[in-house]
Design a protein around this motif. Structure first.
Motif, mmCIF file in Angstrom:
data_model
loop_
_atom_site.group_PDB
_atom_site.id
_atom_site.type_symbol
_atom_site.label_atom_id
_atom_site.label_comp_id
_atom_site.label_asym_id
_atom_site.label_seq_id
_atom_site.Cartn_x
_atom_site.Cartn_y
_atom_site.Cartn_z
ATOM 1 N N THR A 49 0.721 -1.297 0.028
ATOM 2 C CA THR A 49 -0.102 -0.236 0.057
ATOM 3 C C THR A 49 0.894 1.080 0.014
ATOM 4 O OG1 THR A 49 -0.178 0.046 2.503
ATOM 5 C CG2 THR A 49 -1.929 -1.052 1.144
ATOM 6 N N GLY A 50 2.173 1.228 0.050
ATOM 7 C CA GLY A 50 3.091 2.262 0.141
ATOM 8 C C GLY A 50 3.416 2.735 -1.339
ATOM 9 N N SER A 51 4.486 3.578 -1.407
ATOM 10 C CA SER A 51 4.934 3.999 -2.765
ATOM 11 C C SER A 51 6.145 3.454 -3.026
ATOM 12 C CB SER A 51 5.044 5.706 -2.392
ATOM 13 O OG SER A 51 5.843 6.138 -1.565
ATOM 14 N N VAL A 52 6.424 2.409 -2.941
ATOM 15 C CA VAL A 52 7.670 1.704 -3.174
ATOM 16 C C VAL A 52 7.552 1.368 -4.605
ATOM 17 C CG1 VAL A 52 9.063 -0.491 -3.042
ATOM 18 C CG2 VAL A 52 7.799 0.444 -1.217
ATOM 19 N N ALA A 53 8.613 1.718 -5.528
ATOM 20 C CA ALA A 53 8.581 1.200 -6.928
ATOM 21 C C ALA A 53 8.468 -0.050 -7.232
ATOM 22 C CB ALA A 53 9.972 1.895 -7.561
ATOM 23 N N ALA A 54 7.836 -0.143 -8.214
ATOM 24 C CA ALA A 54 7.323 -1.571 -8.919
ATOM 25 C C ALA A 54 8.531 -2.778 -8.665
ATOM 26 C CB ALA A 54 6.552 -1.510 -9.992
ATOM 27 N N ASP A 55 9.626 -2.179 -9.226
ATOM 28 C CA ASP A 55 10.816 -3.203 -9.487
ATOM 29 C C ASP A 55 11.318 -3.595 -8.018
ATOM 30 O OD1 ASP A 55 10.639 -3.078 -12.242
ATOM 31 O OD2 ASP A 55 12.533 -1.607 -12.390
ATOM 32 N N GLU A 59 11.330 -7.251 -6.266
ATOM 33 C CA GLU A 59 12.517 -7.657 -5.650
ATOM 34 C C GLU A 59 12.169 -7.956 -4.288
ATOM 35 O OE1 GLU A 59 16.795 -5.754 -4.612
ATOM 36 O OE2 GLU A 59 15.884 -5.162 -6.431
ATOM 37 N N ILE A 60 11.532 -7.115 -3.356
ATOM 38 C CA ILE A 60 11.335 -7.529 -2.177
ATOM 39 C C ILE A 60 10.422 -8.597 -1.927
ATOM 40 C CG2 ILE A 60 10.374 -6.697 0.060
ATOM 41 C CD1 ILE A 60 11.006 -3.674 -0.877
ATOM 42 N N PHE A 61 9.336 -8.755 -2.444
ATOM 43 C CA PHE A 61 8.684 -9.974 -2.535
ATOM 44 C C PHE A 61 8.994 -11.150 -3.022
ATOM 45 C CE2 PHE A 61 4.476 -12.039 -2.994
ATOM 46 C CZ PHE A 61 3.826 -11.711 -2.238
ATOM 47 N N ASN A 62 9.647 -11.249 -3.973
ATOM 48 C CA ASN A 62 10.593 -12.335 -4.446
ATOM 49 C C ASN A 62 11.713 -12.787 -3.622
ATOM 50 O OD1 ASN A 62 8.976 -13.056 -6.811
ATOM 51 N ND2 ASN A 62 10.046 -11.806 -8.038
ATOM 52 N N GLY A 63 12.307 -11.806 -3.011
ATOM 53 C CA GLY A 63 13.271 -11.951 -2.115
ATOM 54 C C GLY A 63 12.618 -12.777 -0.685
#
Length: 177
Positions: A49-55, A59-63
């Motif tokens: 829900t934040g303003s983190v860039a899609a890439d 990367e965070i999610f896959n990590g």
């Protein structure tokens, strides 16, 4: 809720079609379930829900998912992140499971009875429902003493109410009319 279903449906269908084509339905089911659970984590929800860039989000999610996702699962996460759809993962997983059940011609049936059904009753009910629904049936039995007698059966959109409580309510309504 229906908006989320509308968003999730094409992703679930694409993942299912790919899984069928590559004979990896069970693997995809596990990957989607795991990814959906990760998306429900409070810390991850804050990123979604934040303003983190899609890439960076992908990367965070896959990590976090690590080796639980193969290359194709990670690609799905990247596509979902690019389109700001990662919050739809639980619904994608649920829709994927429905597609698998339809593919396997299976259905979950919730049976609520006034008393606990014995194995013989469950077997007879299961066979009867398999004939009526033309699918393999998985019974989920529960007990509700307020039914007084009989059973309440829910299979997808189909509801069969053979409970005494329901019959008494209909009789009461008819007498009051």
């Amino acid at each position: 809720m229906s908006e989320l279903t509308t968003i999730a449906r094409p992703y679930a269908q694409a993942a299912f079609d790919y899984a069928v084509e590559n004979k990896t339905i069970a693997q995809w089911q596990e990957m989607l379930f795991f990814a959906a659970e990760v998306s429900e984590n409070e810390t991850i929800k804050a990123y979604l829900t934040g303003s983190v860039a899609a890439d960076k989000l992908a990367e965070i999610f896959n990590g976090v998912c690590g080796e639980q996702l193969d290359q194709h699962g990670q690609n799905l996460i990247k596509v979902l992140a690019d389109n700001r759809r990662l919050q739809a993962l639980p619904k994608i997983s649920a829709l994927f499971n429905q597609l698998k059940a339809d593919f396997d011609k299976e259905i979950d049936v919730d049976v609520t009875s006034a008393v606990k059904l014995n194995k013989k009753q469950q077997t007879a009910l299961g066979k009867s429902l398999e004939t009526r629904l033309a699918r393999k049936v998985k019974l989920n039995c529960s007990v509700d003493p307020e039914l007084v007698a009989g059973v309440l059966i829910k299979a997808g959109d189909t509801v069969i109410d053979g409970s005494l409580r329901s019959k008494l309510n209909r009789l009461s309504d008819a007498l009051q009319a």
